[in-house]
Design a protein around this motif. Sequence first.
Motif, PDB file in Angstrom:
ATOM      1  N   LEU A   1      82.484  63.412  69.062  1.00  0.00           N
ATOM      2  CA  LEU A   1      83.383  62.228  68.936  1.00  0.00           C
ATOM      3  C   LEU A   1      84.391  62.436  69.909  1.00  0.00           C
ATOM      4  O   LEU A   1      84.943  61.296  70.357  1.00  0.00           O
ATOM      5  CB  LEU A   1      83.829  62.417  67.617  1.00  0.00           C
TER       6      LEU A   1
ATOM      7  N   THR B   1      86.530  63.330  60.808  1.00  0.00           N
ATOM      8  CA  THR B   1      87.409  62.860  61.750  1.00  0.00           C
ATOM      9  C   THR B   1      88.837  63.006  61.802  1.00  0.00           C
ATOM     10  O   THR B   1      89.584  63.260  62.687  1.00  0.00           O
ATOM     11  CB  THR B   1      87.487  61.291  61.584  1.00  0.00           C
TER      12      THR B   1
ATOM     13  N   VAL C   1      84.423  52.693  65.000  1.00  0.00           N
ATOM     14  CA  VAL C   1      83.943  54.107  64.577  1.00  0.00           C
ATOM     15  C   VAL C   1      83.528  53.872  62.930  1.00  0.00           C
ATOM     16  O   VAL C   1      82.589  54.669  62.468  1.00  0.00           O
ATOM     17  CB  VAL C   1      84.800  55.241  64.868  1.00  0.00           C
TER      18      VAL C   1
END
Length: 516
Positions: free
Chosen positions: A383, A125, A472
């Motif tokens: 994502l 991420t 998330v």
Amino acid sequence: MSVKDSVDVDVARAGLEKLGYKQEMTRSRGLVHILFMTLAIMAVPYGLAAPIATSLIGGGPAVIIWGWILVSILTQTLALSLAEICSKYPTSAGAYYWCYRLASPHTRVLASWINGWLTVVGVWTIALSVTFGTAELVVAGAGIFHPEWVATAWQTYVIFLGVTAVAFLFCLFFNKHLPTIDIICACWTGLGIIVIMICLSTKAAAGRHSIAYALGHFDPSYSGWTPGWSFCIGLLPPAYTYAAIGMITNMAEEVHNPSEILPKAITWSIPIGTLSGVIFLLPILFTLPDVDILLQVSSGQPIGVMFTLIMGSNAGGFGLWFIIFGIGMFCAISISCAASRATWAFARDKAIPFHQSFSKISPYFDDVPVNALLLSTVIQILLGLIYLGSTAAFNAFVGVAVMCLGASYAMPVAISLMNARRDMHDAPFTLGRFGTAINAVAVLWIMFSMVLFSMPAVIPVTKVSMNYASVVFVGFGVISAVWYLINGRFHYTGPPIPEDSKDSTESNRSTSPLRS
């Protein structure tokens, strides 16, 4: 390679075998290379500029400058804590290996599993936030010459795919040149900060502010929060900038003498980053345009408009924007490289589905874990689709990265604290009698930041402005738990540890408070 470096490599290879692993990567990086890679991942001007709207919402100049200094001080305690543990256990496995070695025999497998998944989700991420943020910078750059153009969500996503592809190709085909690219990045960043400082201080087309305004103006009205919490919300950019300082440990098996070099790189990067951040921010604060105008930018990324207003011309604004864009691209390459190493290391210990494939080092490329690089990249691309449904996606990416990486760093430090730091007494880089206080501050800061960055930047909250970081974060946690129940508890036994090291570790654990 010098004679000293050759000796260091031999010693590092032997040390890695004592940690339970065989040498698979080429040790090609010295202190300069790894320090510059740390600074490239940190990317101070990019990290502060890309999410600057959050600091403006949080309160403006006072939040920007004093928040940066405050977070720098707090992050230094974390850097020192990580450096100490890393000096004793220098492996690309990083924090989840540290948890396994520091926790009791009864809890270490689960602790390392949880930490490993926090680590890989965090590196995925944080890499995503950089590539996505750079894509938003491209939109901001286009807006300098075409202010009437409003990029749609899918257009921004396509630009993000292009940025991601560039980073992927560099990591795949130019791996042996990446140390040189990190040096070029350091030069680009240093010269860029100087150029920005001179240009902004000279032009100031939007006007100049007093010292009182630049260092003390605080307006929390944009966030809707109380003044104190609004200030905390504005800490996102500095916390984001420092979020990945521990990722450099995933390069441990490519460093000449990691027990000595990695602690230096981690600890030195914070004061260097702090100074460069202050030099970068002060000219902006003294020449800052009207905040209302900056927060009305349709893309949500005001850096292009800000530079254009200060420079008084599109060309001048674009020139300074290009410096930040270059830093973002360098950061995307370096952070994608480190993310692939973290993914590879976790797969090597059989913790990721299809680990046999993702733990391979390609024989056709120079020390590149191609499949792990592909996995990391594909996860980011998937994502990124969140953006098509939420304009607050970038903040979600940033928030979940800070939360996951922060938690993964805090776990081994907290375990060491609960063990009364017994394992750190013989660390090559030791904090001595100050260790307990430094570790405690680091853990408390991470705990606070995890709560902070799960909160929305603005209230009242709408479906669009909702901060999805916590969603998330929990989602990956559920996936990790389910995979542990299905597969992990039967096949994951933790990182390998030679018998002599295992005996020593269990002896140290015998009086540990964590032992059940």
